[in-house]
Design a protein around this motif. Sequence first.
Motif, short mmCIF file in Angstrom:
data_model
loop_
_atom_site.label_atom_id
_atom_site.label_comp_id
_atom_site.label_asym_id
_atom_site.label_seq_id
_atom_site.Cartn_x
_atom_site.Cartn_y
_atom_site.Cartn_z
N ILE A 63 0.64 -1.23 0.04
CA ILE A 63 -0.09 -0.11 0.04
C ILE A 63 0.84 1.27 0.02
CG2 ILE A 63 -1.50 1.33 1.34
CD1 ILE A 63 -2.98 -1.20 1.99
N SER A 64 0.85 2.07 -0.76
CA SER A 64 1.41 3.45 -1.05
C SER A 64 1.64 3.95 0.30
CB SER A 64 1.10 4.27 -2.17
OG SER A 64 1.90 5.37 -2.28
N ASN A 65 2.92 4.59 0.45
CA ASN A 65 3.22 5.39 1.83
C ASN A 65 2.70 6.77 1.55
OD1 ASN A 65 4.44 2.99 2.62
ND2 ASN A 65 6.74 3.93 2.25
N ASP A 66 2.52 7.12 0.07
CA ASP A 66 1.93 8.43 -0.03
C ASP A 66 0.77 8.57 0.39
OD1 ASP A 66 4.51 9.03 -0.91
OD2 ASP A 66 3.98 8.30 -3.22
N LEU A 67 -0.22 7.63 0.49
CA LEU A 67 -1.43 7.86 0.89
C LEU A 67 -1.77 8.37 2.20
CD1 LEU A 67 -3.17 4.37 -0.29
CD2 LEU A 67 -3.40 6.62 -1.55
N ASN A 68 -2.78 9.23 2.64
CA ASN A 68 -3.06 9.78 3.91
C ASN A 68 -3.62 8.37 4.79
OD1 ASN A 68 -5.94 9.58 3.31
ND2 ASN A 68 -5.73 11.78 2.55
N SER A 104 -6.53 7.92 6.04
CA SER A 104 -7.85 7.72 5.73
C SER A 104 -8.10 6.93 4.52
CB SER A 104 -8.58 9.03 5.55
OG SER A 104 -9.89 8.71 5.36
N SER A 105 -7.31 7.22 3.61
CA SER A 105 -7.34 6.49 2.38
C SER A 105 -6.63 5.14 2.47
CB SER A 105 -6.56 7.23 1.18
OG SER A 105 -7.19 8.70 1.02
N ALA A 106 -5.42 5.16 3.27
CA ALA A 106 -4.96 3.84 3.51
C ALA A 106 -5.83 2.83 4.45
CB ALA A 106 -3.55 3.88 4.06
N LYS A 112 -9.12 3.01 4.17
CA LYS A 112 -10.15 2.48 3.27
C LYS A 112 -9.58 1.52 2.31
CE LYS A 112 -13.96 2.84 0.90
NZ LYS A 112 -13.74 1.88 -0.30
N GLN A 113 -8.37 1.31 1.83
CA GLN A 113 -7.91 0.21 1.40
C GLN A 113 -7.67 -1.04 2.00
OE1 GLN A 113 -4.37 0.41 -1.37
NE2 GLN A 113 -5.06 2.21 -2.49
N LYS A 166 0.47 4.34 11.12
CA LYS A 166 1.46 4.45 10.10
C LYS A 166 2.72 4.73 10.93
CE LYS A 166 0.26 5.97 5.59
NZ LYS A 166 0.54 7.22 4.70
#
Length: 304
Positions: A173-178, A180-182, A184-185, A209
């Motif tokens: 999962i991309s570290n760039d996601l905030n 909330s978005s992480a 959700k994934q 995180k």
Amino acid sequence: MITFCRKSFIKNVFNGQIRCKSANSVSLSYNKITGCVTTSNDSLPPVLIFHGLFGTKNNWKSISKAISSKTGRTVYSLDLRNHGSSPHTSGTDSTLIGMANDIELFLDDNHYKTATLIGHSLGGRTVLQFAYLWPERVEKLIAVDISPLPTIPQQFFTKTTFIDELSKSIENISNDLNMSSARKQVDDRLKPLITDAFIRGFFLMSLHKNEESEKLFWKFNLNSIKHMLENEYINKIEIKIPFNGPSLLVHGQQSDYVKKDDYNAIRELMPNVQIVSIPETGHYLHIEKPNHFIDCVISFMKLS
């Protein structure tokens, strides 16, 4: 004559008795709630609350506040070892006796001789183990949807394959996601594994995180929990004599963890237990019917 217990231990003197305390005990993270000025009574023993498997102390915030408000007592909700913000230990140290030793360390460090103990599921097994080892330090005991019997129903989250899937759910999962978005994934990935949205939310409370790397991680120690489940440490309560102190077992009527057919066997191990079944609730009865649960706890605590 001094008898030394298991592995490496240090002496602890309590009420003139020489005890054995594990050198592997850890200091538990906790939330502390004190009664308001008009109701607070520091002379009363505190209440210690322990969550279940994969839970955290934060699951019990509202109930802790309610108990403190209604009793005037100081209430602590604590993270078990390998959960929340408490220290991680090895898998071989992830036993009920190890976790019970953590309770003794907490009492000693905070200068409490006794406490009322409340534990749900794994937390319930832990406080039960403590009560069988140190009955004189238990003012009252409250087991929530768990008993001292060795038979525990198999659940999807107690399977080791579930632990593996939980680890995979945060991979790539991309570290760039905030956050909330992480989250959700991860929630989407967990849906096939955990169909109940409430239970998924329960797990996601422990998703965090790393501040430096920005990588996702679970706050519970999956490796040690997996070892604990593989070796059935949860099933192994060391009982030499029954616990004769005042105790309450409150369970969900629809839960598989405590059945009416178990009552007689439970009373052999807890002769002074009161058993209460809350209608139309399951394993998470304290969340499904919190007011009913709190009323049961308060009524029991007020009994002389």
